[in-house]
Design an enzyme around this catalytic site. Sequence first.
Site: not given
Ligand SMILES: Nc1ncnc2c1ncn2[C@@H]1O[C@H](COP(=O)(O)OP(=O)(O)O)[C@@H](O)[C@H]1O
Ligand SMILES: Nc1ncnc2c1ncn2[C@H]1C[C@H](O)[C@@H](COP(=O)(O)O)O1
Length: 222
Positions: A26, A55, A90, A96
């Site tokens: 994200s 979950y 994203d 999936d």
């Molecule tokens: N370069 C970074 N260093 C430290 N923390 C980060 C960095 N990039 C993202 N984060 C933090 O890590 C967490 C997960 O990031 P996020 O972008 O939400 O991941 P995803 O979308 O893959 O689940 C968030 O709290 C974000 O602020």
């Molecule tokens: N297809 C999926 N099945 C189960 N859980 C999923 C799927 N796609 C996303 N998720 C879950 C995993 C995380 O808890 C949130 C958001 O994902 P993130 O990698 O933090 O963007 O949804």
Amino acid sequence: MNLREKYGIPSNAVITIAGTVGVGKSTMTKALANALNFRTSFEKVDTNPYLDKFYDDFNKWSFHLQIYFLAERFKEQKRIFEYGGGFIQDRSIYEDTGIFAKMHYDQGTMDPVDFETYTNLFDAMVMTPYFPHPDLLIYLEGPIDDIIERIESRGRPMEQQTDKEYWYEMHRRYEDWIDNFNACPVLRLDINDYDLMKNPQTIETILERIGHFMEQTSHLRR
Ligand SMILES: Nc1ncnc2c1ncn2[C@@H]1O[C@H](COP(=O)(O)OP(=O)(O)O)[C@@H](O)[C@H]1O
Ligand SMILES: Nc1ncnc2c1ncn2[C@H]1C[C@H](O)[C@@H](COP(=O)(O)O)O1
């Protein structure tokens, strides 16, 4: 000249960001969209009616959640197509099935008949010549312990309460999955090679890599 033009990234490009939960998709989506002046397509976590329940009880909600995600991502795909591209997405639709549904099926938390029904639906919707694949998939990777720290600090209770083995298993599966992924060109980025939080201007280094990579792989695109 804007950054998109500077690095030769087409204005109609569709770039999807893939990687395990918490790796930074994200954050990367926002930074890239901002730098390129592209639209975003986010997974909506807060309004997902199944995620908390899932979950709490994987067995009961796996199928419902996968159908929900498939419908949401397909709607997003349609929106991206209608705008004619210029999007950062994203998470890809391929994760999936390739990661989540398969993992729950293999671990016995998704019923085999449900898995087959889901897979058939996914294949009918996505694995057809009519489905527009992204121009580029950016795969974010890094050490799982660093990623778990990010999950902890992000603070979604449902994820914090999940057994760490779930994240370890997912991380292992991602490594195998990306090695065999071939639906579109893949650019791999190691999270230890950039830090968008401390150093937002590193986005330019990433744009440079994207531009260069897209030029090299232009013959593979639609
Ligand atoms: N370069 C970074 N260093 C430290 N923390 C980060 C960095 N990039 C993202 N984060 C933090 O890590 C967490 C997960 O990031 P996020 O972008 O939400 O991941 P995803 O979308 O893959 O689940 C968030 O709290 C974000 O602020
Ligand atoms: N297809 C999926 N099945 C189960 N859980 C999923 C799927 N796609 C996303 N998720 C879950 C995993 C995380 O808890 C949130 C958001 O994902 P993130 O990698 O933090 O963007 O949804």
